[in-house]
Design an enzyme around this catalytic site. Structure first.
Site, PDB file in Angstrom:
ATOM      1  N   GLN A 227      35.431  15.385  16.162  1.00 39.39           N
ATOM      2  CA  GLN A 227      34.502  14.281  15.600  1.00 39.39           C
ATOM      3  C   GLN A 227      35.689  13.351  14.583  1.00 39.39           C
ATOM      4  O   GLN A 227      35.577  12.314  14.744  1.00 39.39           O
ATOM      5  CB  GLN A 227      33.950  15.151  14.329  1.00 39.39           C
ATOM      6  CG  GLN A 227      32.559  15.490  14.962  1.00 39.39           C
ATOM      7  CD  GLN A 227      31.784  15.861  13.594  1.00 39.39           C
ATOM      8  OE1 GLN A 227      31.140  15.079  12.938  1.00 39.39           O
ATOM      9  NE2 GLN A 227      31.599  17.069  12.991  1.00 39.39           N
TER      10      GLN A 227
ATOM     11  N   LEU B  78      47.999  22.837  21.727  1.00 38.16           N
ATOM     12  CA  LEU B  78      48.393  23.107  20.395  1.00 38.16           C
ATOM     13  C   LEU B  78      49.234  24.550  20.534  1.00 38.16           C
ATOM     14  O   LEU B  78      50.370  25.010  19.506  1.00 38.16           O
ATOM     15  CB  LEU B  78      47.548  23.302  19.339  1.00 38.16           C
ATOM     16  CG  LEU B  78      46.834  22.026  18.726  1.00 38.16           C
ATOM     17  CD1 LEU B  78      45.724  22.224  17.723  1.00 38.16           C
ATOM     18  CD2 LEU B  78      47.955  21.081  18.445  1.00 38.16           C
TER      19      LEU B  78
ATOM     20  N   ALA C 179      42.401  21.344  15.918  1.00 43.46           N
ATOM     21  CA  ALA C 179      42.495  22.617  15.503  1.00 43.46           C
ATOM     22  C   ALA C 179      41.636  23.565  16.258  1.00 43.46           C
ATOM     23  O   ALA C 179      40.596  22.974  17.209  1.00 43.46           O
ATOM     24  CB  ALA C 179      41.931  22.705  14.017  1.00 43.46           C
TER      25      ALA C 179
ATOM     26  N   ASP D  45      37.140  23.969   3.196  1.00 44.26           N
ATOM     27  CA  ASP D  45      36.668  24.892   2.125  1.00 44.26           C
ATOM     28  C   ASP D  45      36.507  26.268   2.554  1.00 44.26           C
ATOM     29  O   ASP D  45      36.334  27.135   1.641  1.00 44.26           O
ATOM     30  CB  ASP D  45      35.208  24.287   1.752  1.00 44.26           C
ATOM     31  CG  ASP D  45      34.332  24.418   3.319  1.00 44.26           C
ATOM     32  OD1 ASP D  45      34.530  24.016   3.899  1.00 44.26           O
ATOM     33  OD2 ASP D  45      33.118  24.998   2.851  1.00 44.26           O
TER      34      ASP D  45
ATOM     35  N   TYR E 200      39.051  32.333  10.548  1.00 46.40           N
ATOM     36  CA  TYR E 200      39.454  30.656  10.583  1.00 46.40           C
ATOM     37  C   TYR E 200      39.989  30.348   9.385  1.00 46.40           C
ATOM     38  O   TYR E 200      41.010  29.820   9.288  1.00 46.40           O
ATOM     39  CB  TYR E 200      37.906  30.272  10.872  1.00 46.40           C
ATOM     40  CG  TYR E 200      38.007  28.678  10.705  1.00 46.40           C
ATOM     41  CD1 TYR E 200      38.476  27.904  11.521  1.00 46.40           C
ATOM     42  CD2 TYR E 200      37.243  28.212   9.564  1.00 46.40           C
ATOM     43  CE1 TYR E 200      38.376  26.553  11.366  1.00 46.40           C
ATOM     44  CE2 TYR E 200      37.314  26.808   9.236  1.00 46.40           C
ATOM     45  CZ  TYR E 200      38.007  26.013  10.234  1.00 46.40           C
ATOM     46  OH  TYR E 200      38.038  24.392  10.063  1.00 46.40           O
TER      47      TYR E 200
ATOM     48  N   LYS F 116      43.791  28.960   8.802  1.00 50.57           N
ATOM     49  CA  LYS F 116      43.891  27.469   7.922  1.00 50.57           C
ATOM     50  C   LYS F 116      44.663  27.465   6.957  1.00 50.57           C
ATOM     51  O   LYS F 116      45.568  26.461   6.488  1.00 50.57           O
ATOM     52  CB  LYS F 116      42.389  27.011   7.858  1.00 50.57           C
ATOM     53  CG  LYS F 116      41.494  26.416   9.086  1.00 50.57           C
ATOM     54  CD  LYS F 116      42.119  25.486   9.966  1.00 50.57           C
ATOM     55  CE  LYS F 116      41.762  24.119   9.256  1.00 50.57           C
ATOM     56  NZ  LYS F 116      42.559  23.018  10.267  1.00 50.57           N
TER      57      LYS F 116
ATOM     58  N   TRP G 222      31.817  20.610   5.930  1.00 47.53           N
ATOM     59  CA  TRP G 222      30.448  20.171   6.413  1.00 47.53           C
ATOM     60  C   TRP G 222      30.610  18.795   7.134  1.00 47.53           C
ATOM     61  O   TRP G 222      29.768  17.449   6.696  1.00 47.53           O
ATOM     62  CB  TRP G 222      29.449  20.323   5.498  1.00 47.53           C
ATOM     63  CG  TRP G 222      29.446  21.392   4.940  1.00 47.53           C
ATOM     64  CD1 TRP G 222      29.800  22.543   4.946  1.00 47.53           C
ATOM     65  CD2 TRP G 222      27.931  21.989   4.107  1.00 47.53           C
ATOM     66  NE1 TRP G 222      29.343  23.717   4.585  1.00 47.53           N
ATOM     67  CE2 TRP G 222      28.187  23.216   3.961  1.00 47.53           C
ATOM     68  CE3 TRP G 222      26.845  21.292   3.522  1.00 47.53           C
ATOM     69  CZ2 TRP G 222      27.319  23.905   3.284  1.00 47.53           C
ATOM     70  CZ3 TRP G 222      26.085  21.923   3.031  1.00 47.53           C
ATOM     71  CH2 TRP G 222      26.228  23.077   2.696  1.00 47.53           C
TER      72      TRP G 222
END
Ligand SMILES: NC(=O)c1ccc[n+]([C@@H]2O[C@H](COP(=O)([O-])OP(=O)(O)OC[C@H]3O[C@@H](n4cnc5c(N)ncnc54)[C@H](OP(=O)(O)O)[C@@H]3O)[C@@H](O)[C@H]2O)c1
Length: 293
Positions: free
Chosen positions: A11, A36, A59, A101, A124, A128, A148
């Site tokens: 995205q 990656l 990612a 977040d 996850y 991160k 989001w």
């Protein structure tokens, strides 16, 4: 401005590709070009690139699958950004990286600031967080925590709700999980606008470091779904609020993932658009372009 971007199909990657013409020369590396998990290839790509700045939009983003594939998640989310930071440091290049977040446990009763202690609940989130630390070890590292994400590109919650709204009579959506939606187009606009500063700034400049970047305001999953469905004249679903405990998923998520945007506003003068108008615009674009993109 020459930007080397990891990630072609996601995205944020696509939002960058759409926004860059006229503002930056973007060299995009797909997974087929550089995977990656191959950290030597990651470092070699940066070492040989004709660029002023490196941006990582790639990612392991499958939050639930990461619980079953922790090593794959760690390779993409922690080891690859560490390799990028090493290669950028060797050349003095700024590195802009995206995080989440999900580094927080969601127990605070206010939006999270950058100096709040992280405590990830999932593989996850943990991978991160390790990626953030590696990028921030480089003094020209920038981490933008987002949440989001929605856009006219790819799979996202807004598109999924619009699709389900046409195929189901009732949609049961979690109403006690809160976050700040992030418009990928706004993020791309911000990155392209800030790039010149990152390229010219000296180490120690406040433009480097950790930032929260979202649209303005927090909402629940339920109210985000309602805002999307309100744009679609062909929706037939009625929305019913449910509790998160009645929608179990393999990976735990923060019940409060709201992020405070104060720092990005203070350092860059960024004025975040309220989430509702940005979601309405993206929903209109998705509906106009067809829900099955
Ligand atoms: N989406 C959200 O709601 C959200 C929320 C918070 C933070 N973020 C963060 O924002 C960033 C961008 O997210 P997004 O929504 O744009 O992600 P996305 O739509 O899921 O796209 C992920 C991208 O990463 C690429 N990728 C995955 N594994 C790879 C590998 N091993 N080697 C090379 N490329 C690989 C994918 O390529 P393929 O198409 O080949 O798989 C794809 O281009 C990520 O860092 C993510 O953690 C996203």
């Amino acid at each position: 401005m020459r930007i080397l971007q990891f990630g072609a199909t996601g995205q944020v990657s696509q939002a960058m590709i759409a926004a860059a013409p006229g503002r930056a020369a973007l060299s995009v590396l797909s997974r087929a070009q550089v995977d990656l998990v191959d950290t030597a290839a990651v470092e070699a790509a940066i070492a040989g690139a004709d660029c002023d700045l490196v941006l990582n939009c790639a990612a392991f983003t499958l939050v639930d699958r990461a619980e079953a594939e922790p090593e794959a998640a760690r390779a993409a989310n922690a080891l690859a950004p560490a390799a990028m930071a090493r290669a950028c440091a060797a050349r003095g290049l700024p590195l802009v990286h995206l995080s989440t977040d999900c580094v927080f446990d969601g127990t605070l009763d206010r939006p999270y600031r950058e100096d709040d202690a992280p405590h990830p609940l999932s593989v996850y989130g943990a991978t991160k967080l390790d990626g953030e630390s590696a990028v921030l070890a480089w003094e020209k590292g920038v981490v933008l925590r987002i949440s989001w994400v929605f856009s006219r590109f790819g799979r996202n919650f807004v598109r999924t709700m619009l699709q389900l709204g046409r195929s189901r009579d009732e949609l049961r959506v979690v109403a006690d999980q809160y976050g700040c939606p992030t418009d990928a187009a706004a993020l791309a606009d911000f990155i392209l606008g800030a790039a010149a500063r990152w390229v010219s700034a000296a180490p120690g400049d406040p433009a480097f470091g950790l930032f929260h970047f979202t649209n303005a305001g927090a909402t629940s999953r339920h109210d985000l779904a309602a805002a999307a469905l309100a744009r679609d004249p062909l929706t037939r679903a009625t929305l019913s609020p449910i509790a998160k405990r009645d929608f179990p998923e393999p990976a735990a998520r923060p019940l409060n993932g709201a992020l405070d945007n104060g720092r990005v506003s203070a350092v860059f003068g960024w004025q975040a658009e309220p989430w509702a108008s940005a979601v309405a615009r993206a929903a209109d674009e998705i509906i106009a372009e067809g829900l099955d993109a």
